[in-house]
Enzyme design. Structure first.
Site, mmCIF file in Angstrom:
data_model
loop_
_atom_site.group_PDB
_atom_site.id
_atom_site.type_symbol
_atom_site.label_atom_id
_atom_site.label_comp_id
_atom_site.label_asym_id
_atom_site.label_seq_id
_atom_site.Cartn_x
_atom_site.Cartn_y
_atom_site.Cartn_z
ATOM 1 N N ARG A 170 -7.535 -0.202 16.551
ATOM 2 C CA ARG A 170 -7.085 -1.575 16.350
ATOM 3 C C ARG A 170 -6.053 -1.951 17.414
ATOM 4 O O ARG A 170 -5.563 -1.100 18.142
ATOM 5 C CB ARG A 170 -6.471 -1.723 14.955
ATOM 6 N N LYS B 252 -0.136 0.431 13.871
ATOM 7 C CA LYS B 252 0.332 1.600 13.138
ATOM 8 C C LYS B 252 1.769 1.954 13.497
ATOM 9 O O LYS B 252 2.323 1.481 14.485
ATOM 10 C CB LYS B 252 -0.582 2.802 13.402
ATOM 11 N N TYR C 157 2.948 -1.922 10.910
ATOM 12 C CA TYR C 157 3.001 -1.138 9.680
ATOM 13 C C TYR C 157 3.917 0.060 9.912
ATOM 14 O O TYR C 157 3.808 0.737 10.940
ATOM 15 C CB TYR C 157 1.609 -0.634 9.284
ATOM 16 N N HIS D 245 5.511 2.123 6.755
ATOM 17 C CA HIS D 245 5.375 3.071 5.640
ATOM 18 C C HIS D 245 6.463 4.149 5.688
ATOM 19 O O HIS D 245 6.196 5.340 5.617
ATOM 20 C CB HIS D 245 3.983 3.710 5.652
ATOM 21 N N GLU E 191 4.028 -4.197 5.741
ATOM 22 C CA GLU E 191 3.690 -3.931 4.342
ATOM 23 C C GLU E 191 4.746 -4.370 3.340
ATOM 24 O O GLU E 191 4.495 -4.342 2.126
ATOM 25 C CB GLU E 191 3.383 -2.439 4.134
ATOM 26 N N ARG F 163 -3.860 -8.150 -14.623
ATOM 27 C CA ARG F 163 -4.899 -7.738 -13.673
ATOM 28 C C ARG F 163 -6.149 -7.275 -14.403
ATOM 29 O O ARG F 163 -7.274 -7.579 -13.999
ATOM 30 C CB ARG F 163 -4.389 -6.611 -12.783
ATOM 31 N N ASP G 154 -0.802 6.509 2.732
ATOM 32 C CA ASP G 154 0.214 5.961 3.635
ATOM 33 C C ASP G 154 1.597 5.963 2.993
ATOM 34 O O ASP G 154 2.610 6.030 3.694
ATOM 35 C CB ASP G 154 -0.142 4.528 4.039
ATOM 36 N N VAL H 298 -7.319 9.865 4.701
ATOM 37 C CA VAL H 298 -7.053 9.344 6.042
ATOM 38 C C VAL H 298 -5.996 8.251 5.964
ATOM 39 O O VAL H 298 -6.114 7.303 5.172
ATOM 40 C CB VAL H 298 -8.347 8.803 6.683
ATOM 41 N N MET I 269 -7.322 4.351 7.387
ATOM 42 C CA MET I 269 -8.727 4.110 7.071
ATOM 43 C C MET I 269 -9.317 2.906 7.816
ATOM 44 O O MET I 269 -10.393 3.002 8.406
ATOM 45 C CB MET I 269 -8.910 3.924 5.564
#
Length: 371
Positions: free
Chosen positions: A15, A75, A94, A96, A118, A203, A270, A298, A301
């Site tokens: 990406r 990332k 991102y 994390h 995030e 939900r 993550d 992973v 992903m």
């Protein structure tokens, strides 16, 4: 402002932070954009595409990090990238950090401003920059889980759709948020037997109304999780606590009692994972087997479907990138509480409460840190 877009260097991560169309919008706003050579070549986006959009091409990442005021990535920065960040520079990606104490400490020590996709919020309390990748990961989880169930992959040889006279596979989704509901959607489409487990009753109501008899819902308790997980062919871990480490809903004892050759896909990896036996994997070695259960963990992903993921992500991130560039990073953060919710590190301080708690660091209020 000079916006920098380096090529992603995490293994099998294809990406890119900005597409040519996004670069074009930044240029229209009066900004310069510096893109590392071949940053998106794997997706079929050439340097010529970026030049046509108004970008300048940098020879390497070093040039991007040296010159740019704002670094836009996908990332979390790898060690070599953390070393290139400098005080006063801003990073938007991102992060994390709750699952990576070393990275949190490294970013704080470097003095840069780190804003995490995030943890950016919206008026409804949702996470608009996490949602696109959660959608992709949720949909992918059934695809990769079904593949892992094949005998050659170590699975028990079960087809999710079943066959005439043979019951469909059982899919249990832990968490009914964006990732979980998208996993459920694809699993229902595969004609599997699907159960979604969540603590959010609203939900569960929405999923019940949407799918009716095609999907079961259950309120999350330790007993309920164990009951459904032990009978599952495929378990999807899709639990999220914004900014914090994921709770361990499935214990190692539960995994020991699961069916031989069943599969776990831990989307929450993550954030540390919601399965006690999970550990991070990569696209070149995505699975491992523990207690005869195949684990797919992973940490990036959506990187496997880079083109879809990049365009979906840019649709969400571009307004925030433009806001940071137009107003200046600090002023944009002061003005917008939702963007400020994304501020994880500033001036050597951890500015997100959940990250501070997870990493054992001292928490500094973002508003105070920005003064």
């Amino acid at each position: 402002m000079l916006i920098g877009v380096p090529k992603e260097i995490k293994i099998h991560e294809y990406r890119v932070g900005l597409t040519p169309a996004s670069v074009g919008e930044a240029v229209l706003h009066g900004h310069q954009v510096l893109v590392e050579a071949d940053a998106a070549a794997h997706m079929g986006l050439s340097d010529a595409d970026y030049i046509s959009a108004g970008a300048e091409i940098a020879a390497d990442a070093g040039e991007v990090f040296e010159r740019a005021d704002l670094i836009v990535k996908v990332k979390e920065p790898q060690d070599s990238e953390v070393a290139m960040l400098r005080p006063g520079q801003a990073l938007f990606t991102y992060l994390h950090l709750a699952a990576d104490v070393d990275l949190a400490e490294g970013l704080a020590a470097g003095g840069a401003t780190a804003i995490a996709y995030e943890t950016v919020t919206d008026d409804a309390g949702r996470l608009p920059l996490l949602a696109p990748m959660s959608e992709v990961a949720g949909r992918m989880s059934i695809q990769v889980g079904a593949h892992a169930l094949e005998m050659e992959q170590g699975g028990r040889g079960a087809l999710l759709a079943g066959a005439a006279g043979v019951p469909a596979g059982k899919v249990v989704v832990l968490g009914g948020g964006v990732a979980g509901s998208n996993a459920a959607r694809i699993a229902v489409g595969c004609e599997a037997q699907v159960t979604v487990i969540d603590i959010n009753v609203e939900r569960l109501y929405r999923l019940d109304e949407l799918y009716g008899a095609a999907l079961d819902t259950a309120y999350s308790t330790r007993h309920t999780v164990a009951e459904y997980v032990l009978e599952a062919d495929l378990v999807i871990g899709a639990v999220l606590v914004p900014g914090a480490a994921a709770p361990k809903l499935v214990t190692e004892d539960m995994v020991k009692d699961m069916r031989r050759g069943s599969v776990i896909v831990d989307i929450a990896i993550d954030q540390g994972g919601c399965i006690e036996t999970s550990r991070p994997t990569s696209h070149d070695a995505p699975t491992f087997v523990t207690h005869d259960v195949v684990h797919y963990c992973v940490t990036n992903m959506p990187g496997a479907v880079a083109r879809t993921s990049t365009f979906a992500l840019n649709n969400a991130t571009l307004p925030f990138v433009l806001d940071l560039a137009d107003k200046g990073v600090n002023d944009a953060l002061r003005a917008d509480p939702h963007l400020r919710a994304g501020l994880n590190v500033h001036g050597g301080k951890i500015t997100h409460a959940a990250v501070a708690e997870a990493t054992g660091a001292r928490h500094a209020e973002a508003v105070e840190a920005l003064k």
